[in-house]
Design an enzyme around this catalytic site. Structure first.
Site, PDB file in Angstrom:
ATOM      1  N   TYR A  59       0.833  -1.212   0.000  1.00 31.50           N
ATOM      2  CA  TYR A  59       0.000   0.000   0.000  1.00 31.50           C
ATOM      3  C   TYR A  59       0.864   1.256   0.000  1.00 31.50           C
ATOM      4  CZ  TYR A  59      -4.192   2.725   1.118  1.00 31.50           C
ATOM      5  OH  TYR A  59      -5.251   3.583   1.089  1.00 31.50           O
ATOM      6  N   TYR A 112      -5.452   5.497  -7.318  1.00 33.23           N
ATOM      7  CA  TYR A 112      -5.631   5.375  -5.877  1.00 33.23           C
ATOM      8  C   TYR A 112      -7.097   5.105  -5.589  1.00 33.23           C
ATOM      9  CZ  TYR A 112      -5.361   6.121  -0.881  1.00 33.23           C
ATOM     10  OH  TYR A 112      -5.427   5.942   0.475  1.00 33.23           O
TER      11      TYR A 112
END
Ligand code: ZN
Lengths: 380, 143
Positions: free
Chosen positions: A285, A335
């Protein structure tokens, strides 16, 4: 036992863009239907849903829109990007224990064209807000920047290390026609001269605000054998909320630089038949570049304080020690609260990534570090 | 500027700040006495619900800092780049407060040359009023 009892058999996504015309609900439905079609499973067979608490489209709307049957399991995971892998983990647990048979996890988001949450001062953040926001610590970049500067000071990590992370993601996006940063190369000079967002973090240390949606389908390992695609097994799953953790502003912990990754990792590896050295490809991440060296340490790829140095020598590139975020990640593909990392992990183990790691058989996918998090180990 | 949205646990901090006192919540159980921040209803060490607000020396060190640049909320953008620091208190380095290092208590957020900031720099607390609320600010100990 969760280990390899379930598999991801379908993935779907919408286009990614700064601005898409459709609503979040429509995008969610498109991604879910695409994932079910990929799996060869009729939407009427779906009986379980999982998403994030921040997902605006709830399961009632989704189930109705796609024509799902009776639903017997639904779950939502909190803490923004920390929830991504837990959606898969929850569905895997539900399917493995017989609470449902076909699970769909999804995330739909319009952050490219929508307002920034930090601008909404009427909705105060939970209790840390009174201790941080009046002092001008307004945005996630400011909150993580504080940890990043301390990390760089304490361990000698440099902006070049952060650049290595940004570059690896960008290079992979340059290979991925679906990525927002396809055909948009990044150079060291561009990085070093970029405008600041919150020093020590510059523009390229921050993820892309994106419109888009993704979904995946989870069934039992037995059922997976009859599906259209090669199964990708959920080998291990974990969540992590460490003792005395405070979320993005983990400043009041005894050790603010050891975050939820460490907690999730301990459980993840305990359940697994292999360790960090056996991971062929990782999807870590990357809302902000400093989260990657911290996660490399947390998930045991290197020792404490070694995450910056780990990125040297092309380690994160294809052919390197740990190929990273092979679709481009949050920094350069899209994102969408990390859901693209899950689907990219599946593509790698199917052998269909646009930046394929040869013979990849194991993949770590992580959710947001810096918030209560989650992670999964996938294997082919 | 944003003023603190105070909850019940945190209210005493701001009440003491209005009197020019930096106080931190501490466990009031006889055998414990641990400081804790942010404030909360009970002690994570001994689970006592008895607490008191202990006066701090007001001295600390910069643990880290950032320099936010726009896009920011308008009143902050007008002062950007400014500093936001995390100060660890000398009384207990595990108690860390977000704040701003300024040239004088009521000076703007960008009043200190960022080149003078460094991790470990000693600072001391001062107070100023912002939109009717007294907030702590930090001054470098030495010029
Ligand atoms: Zn106590």
């Amino acid at each position: 036992m969760l280990k390899d009892a379930t598999a991801i058999v379908g993935i779907g996504q919408t286009p990614f863009a700064k601005q898409l015309p459709e609503t979040e609900k429509a995008l969610a439905c498109r991604a879910i239907l695409a994932a079910l079609d990929d799996a060869g499973i009729d939407p009427s067979e779906v009986d379980a849903f999982a998403s994030y608490t921040m997902e605006e489209t709830d399961e009632v709307e989704v189930a109705k829109a796609i024509g799902a049957g009776d639903v017997t399991f639904f779950s939502k995971v909190g803490y923004g990007g920390g929830g991504s892998c837990a959606t898969v983990g929850h569905l895997a647990a539900a399917v493995a224990t017989g609470q449902a048979s076909v699970g769909v996890a999804w995330r739909s988001r319009k952050r490219g064209s929508g307002p920034r949450p930090w601008k909404n001062t009427a909705v105060q953040l939970p209790t840390p807000g009174q201790w941080t926001r009046p002092f001008g610590l307004l945005r996630p970049a400011d909150e993580i920047g504080m940890l990043a500067r301390r990390y760089m000071h304490e361990y000698g990590a440099t902006r070049d290390h952060l650049f290595n992370v940004a570059l690896a993601c960008r290079n992979r996006a340059n290979q991925n026609p679906a990525a927002i940063m396809y055909e948009r190369p990044l150079t060291r000079e561009m990085y070093m001269t970029a405008r600041w967002i919150s020093e020590p973090l510059c523009l390229f240390d921050n993820c892309l605000e994106t419109d888009g949606a993704l979904a995946c389908v989870i069934v039992s390992a037995e059922r997976a054998r009859d599906c259209r695609q090669k199964p990708v097994y959920v080998h291990s799953a974990a969540q992590g909320l460490p003792a005395q953790h405070h979320g993005m502003v983990n400043y009041w912990n005894d050790d603010p630089l050891s975050g939820p990754a460490w907690t999730a990792a301990r459980h993840l590896w305990k359940q697994a038949d292999f360790g960090p050295a056996d991971v062929d490809v990782a999807q870590i991440y990357d809302a902000f570049t400093p989260l990657v060296p911290l996660s490399l340490e947390g998930y045991g790829f290197c020792g404490r304080g070694e995450g910056g140095a780990f990125t040297e020598g092309g380690a994160l590139e294809i052919g390197g020690r740990l190929p990273l975020n092979t679709g481009g990640g949050g920094l350069s593909e899209a994102y969408v609260h990390g859901f693209n990392l899950i689907n990219e992990g599946v593509k790698q183990l199917r052998g269909t990534s646009t930046a394929q790691v040869p013979d990849a058989a194991t993949c770590l996918v992580t959710a947001g570090e810096g918030v209560p998090t989650s992670a999964i180990l996938l294997r082919s | 500027m944003l003023t603190p949205v105070v909850d019940e646990d945190g209210a005493p901090f701001w009440e003491y700040a209005a009197r020019g006192e930096l106080r931190v919540q501490a466990c009031a159980a006889p055998d414990c006495g641990e400081l804790r921040f942010p404030p909360r209803p009970c002690c994570p060490h001994c689970r006592s619900f008895d607490s008191e607000w202990r006066l701090m020396s007001g001295r600390g060190r910069i643990w880290s800092y950032v320099l936010p640049h726009p896009p920011l909320l308008p009143e902050y953008a007008a002062q950007a780049p400014y500093n936001a620091v995390l100060v660890e208190l000398l009384d207990d380095p595990r108690i860390r407060l977000v704040g701003n290092v300024v040239a004088a208590p009521d000076a703007p957020l960008n009043s200190l040359d960022p080149a003078r900031l460094r991790i470990g720099a000693p600072v001391r607390v001062a107070f100023t009023e912002v939109d009717g609320v007294t907030v702590p600010r930090w001054l470098l100990e030495r010029a």
